[in-house]
Motif scaffolding. Structure first.
Motif, mmCIF file in Angstrom:
data_model
loop_
_atom_site.group_PDB
_atom_site.id
_atom_site.type_symbol
_atom_site.label_atom_id
_atom_site.label_comp_id
_atom_site.label_asym_id
_atom_site.label_seq_id
_atom_site.Cartn_x
_atom_site.Cartn_y
_atom_site.Cartn_z
ATOM 1 N N PHE A 219 0.917 -1.234 0.096
ATOM 2 C CA PHE A 219 0.022 0.073 -0.073
ATOM 3 C C PHE A 219 0.810 1.351 0.049
ATOM 4 C CE2 PHE A 219 -2.623 2.947 2.596
ATOM 5 C CZ PHE A 219 -3.778 2.977 1.523
ATOM 6 N N LEU A 220 2.000 1.238 0.848
ATOM 7 C CA LEU A 220 2.993 2.451 0.898
ATOM 8 C C LEU A 220 3.683 2.481 -0.324
ATOM 9 C CD1 LEU A 220 4.494 2.234 4.669
ATOM 10 C CD2 LEU A 220 2.595 3.858 3.456
ATOM 11 N N SER A 221 3.973 1.297 -0.914
ATOM 12 C CA SER A 221 4.948 1.256 -2.176
ATOM 13 C C SER A 221 4.176 2.031 -3.286
ATOM 14 C CB SER A 221 5.272 -0.087 -2.501
ATOM 15 O OG SER A 221 6.294 -0.567 -1.469
ATOM 16 N N LEU A 222 2.809 1.573 -3.449
ATOM 17 C CA LEU A 222 1.852 2.044 -4.535
ATOM 18 C C LEU A 222 1.662 3.581 -4.463
ATOM 19 C CD1 LEU A 222 -0.573 -0.706 -4.716
ATOM 20 C CD2 LEU A 222 1.134 -0.312 -6.450
ATOM 21 N N GLY A 223 1.646 4.040 -3.166
ATOM 22 C CA GLY A 223 1.532 5.486 -2.970
ATOM 23 C C GLY A 223 2.952 6.125 -3.195
ATOM 24 N N TYR A 224 3.839 5.592 -3.014
ATOM 25 C CA TYR A 224 5.028 6.387 -3.467
ATOM 26 C C TYR A 224 5.470 6.304 -4.850
ATOM 27 C CZ TYR A 224 6.438 6.830 1.710
ATOM 28 O OH TYR A 224 6.066 7.020 2.825
ATOM 29 N N SER A 225 5.107 5.192 -5.371
ATOM 30 C CA SER A 225 5.444 4.901 -6.854
ATOM 31 C C SER A 225 4.827 6.128 -7.819
ATOM 32 C CB SER A 225 4.983 3.719 -7.443
ATOM 33 O OG SER A 225 3.626 3.339 -7.155
#
Length: 419
Positions: A219-225
């Motif tokens: 979830f965090l990774s998708l937000g940062y990407s």
């Protein structure tokens, strides 16, 4: 099975599990120099032939699985088991190969991209034992979990949590992740769907906590990407889960499965409570800025409109293809450009004939909704990024898809393929 053969088969299987660790990792080789693409910049400079390391692992694993399907017939099965259907698929592949080279005059590399996935389906074999499939999945998931955990740890250790940009996120311990803005977020979307469903059905508290942690990292990774399509992929996963709960509720005449409702509630609370900082992350910043600039689709709709006008302007090339790559950012339009509408339609209808409705689990099973979500994510990526031509995405898509198909199919039909 003889004890010696049993030990040999077990050893081969665990070798495959070990190699599966490499498939989800975004490690790339330079096809010309043979070295790793390790550069301390957000956009690594590559040659014409970047190759994901996981592609070799993927090929090695399925080569062993295919050989095992001959020697250990009770332990492994082919995806397309029916000889008649295998023959049909073989001739489809030959037809596309002939058409792409002789009629459309594509380059060899482009022909390989078009035909290799079809030939691959003829060779796909997989373990039928659900415990083996689960073990393989644990190795595969565990690798990506550790990578994401260390990645998030690195970027939050060196940057302000709320001020991390997509360019800082694209660095893993100082080295740029190749395709961090294209196929890698697409793979994250596939894992988000898979882990969501695994968390949803898991009953063991410890495993459930690990899966929830993994889900939050993705979830965090998708937000940062900062890929706007990820918002649609995450929404698709949650909608599919809610649909399953609703169908299950009516099928069971109002009886509520406590584990399902508890899992969905935990996921909802997690995402709802995270929204206060998620709105500050690059994915929403980019979405808002592009919406204000009236460019939320990044010009994709204009590209598709121009592509359709271009293809329909010459009926001969529309039917027989132009050859080469189009740059339309859409896999289906790109295929029509490369080989023409005629072979494209033949391929689509042939696959429908081969797999039919037998390919799908019952709508009462949760695997139906997971399969729907995985294919939905794949369709979204294909419409925007021509994902099937990107080996890193394709390997991970096929790995997850095959786990879902074989685990469901053989668990339901006691090892007898219907395809």
């Amino acid at each position: 099975m003889n004890n010696k053969f049993y030990f040999f088969e077990k050893t081969l299987f665990y070798i495959c599990c070990f190699f599966s660790i490499l498939i989800p990792l975004p490690l790339f080789l330079d096809g010309l120099t043979g070295g790793f693409l390790l550069q301390e910049i957000s956009f690594p400079v590559v040659s014409k032939f970047p190759i994901p390391l996981g592609l070799f692992s993927f090929g090695f694993i399925f080569l062993l699985f295919y050989l095992n399907s001959f020697f250990f017939r009770n332990e492994y099965r082919l995806l397309i088991y029916n000889k008649k259907n295998r023959l049909v698929l073989f001739f489809i592949a030959l037809f596309i190969l002939f058409w792409a080279i002789v009629v459309s005059k594509n380059e060899i590399l482009r022909v390989v991209q078009l035909v290799l996935p079809i030939f691959f389906l003829l060779l796909v074999a997989f373990p039928v034992n659900k415990n083996k499939i689960r073990t393989l999945l644990y190795f595969y998931l565990g690798s990506f979990f550790i990578f994401n955990l260390t990645h998030i740890f690195y970027i939050t250790l060196n940057n302000d949590f709320f001020k991390i940009s997509e360019y800082e996120y694209s660095l893993y311990w100082g080295y740029g992740i190749y395709q961090a803005f294209v196929s890698y977020p697409g793979v994250l979307g596939l894992f988000f769907a898979l882990v969501s469903f695994l968390f949803f059905i898991e009953k063991n508290i410890i495993l459930k906590f690990i899966l929830l942690t993994f889900l939050f990292l993705i979830f965090l990774s998708l937000g940062y990407s900062a890929r706007r399509i990820s918002l649609f992929e995450m929404s698709l996963s949650l909608i599919s889960l809610f649909l399953f709960i609703s169908v299950s509720f009516f099928v069971n005449k109002g009886i509520i499965n406590r584990n399902y409702w508890f899992s969905f509630l935990i996921m909802f609370l997690l995402f709802f409570s995270s929204s206060f900082f998620y709105f500050k992350m690059p994915i929403f910043a980019r979405a808002v800025s592009s919406a204000k600039a009236d460019n939320f689709d990044s010009g994709r709709l204009d590209i598709y409109s121009n592509a359709i006008d271009f293809l329909s302007s010459n009926y001969y090339f529309l039917i027989f293809g132009y050859g080469g790559k189009s740059g339309f950012h859409n896999y289906f339009l790109d295929i029509i450009y490369s080989i023409g509408l005629f072979p494209f339609l033949i391929s689509i209808f042939s696959f429908i004939f081969l797999f039919k409705i037998r390919f799908l689990p019952s709508a009462k099973q949760i695997s139906f909704y997971l399969l729907f979500t995985i294919l939905g994510c794949f369709l979204l990526q294909s419409m925007l990024n021509a994902s099937i031509t990107q080996p890193f995405y394709l390997c991970n898509f096929m790995m997850i898809l095959l786990v879902v198909i074989f685990y469901t199919d053989f668990n339901a039909s006691n090892g007898q393929r219907e395809i």
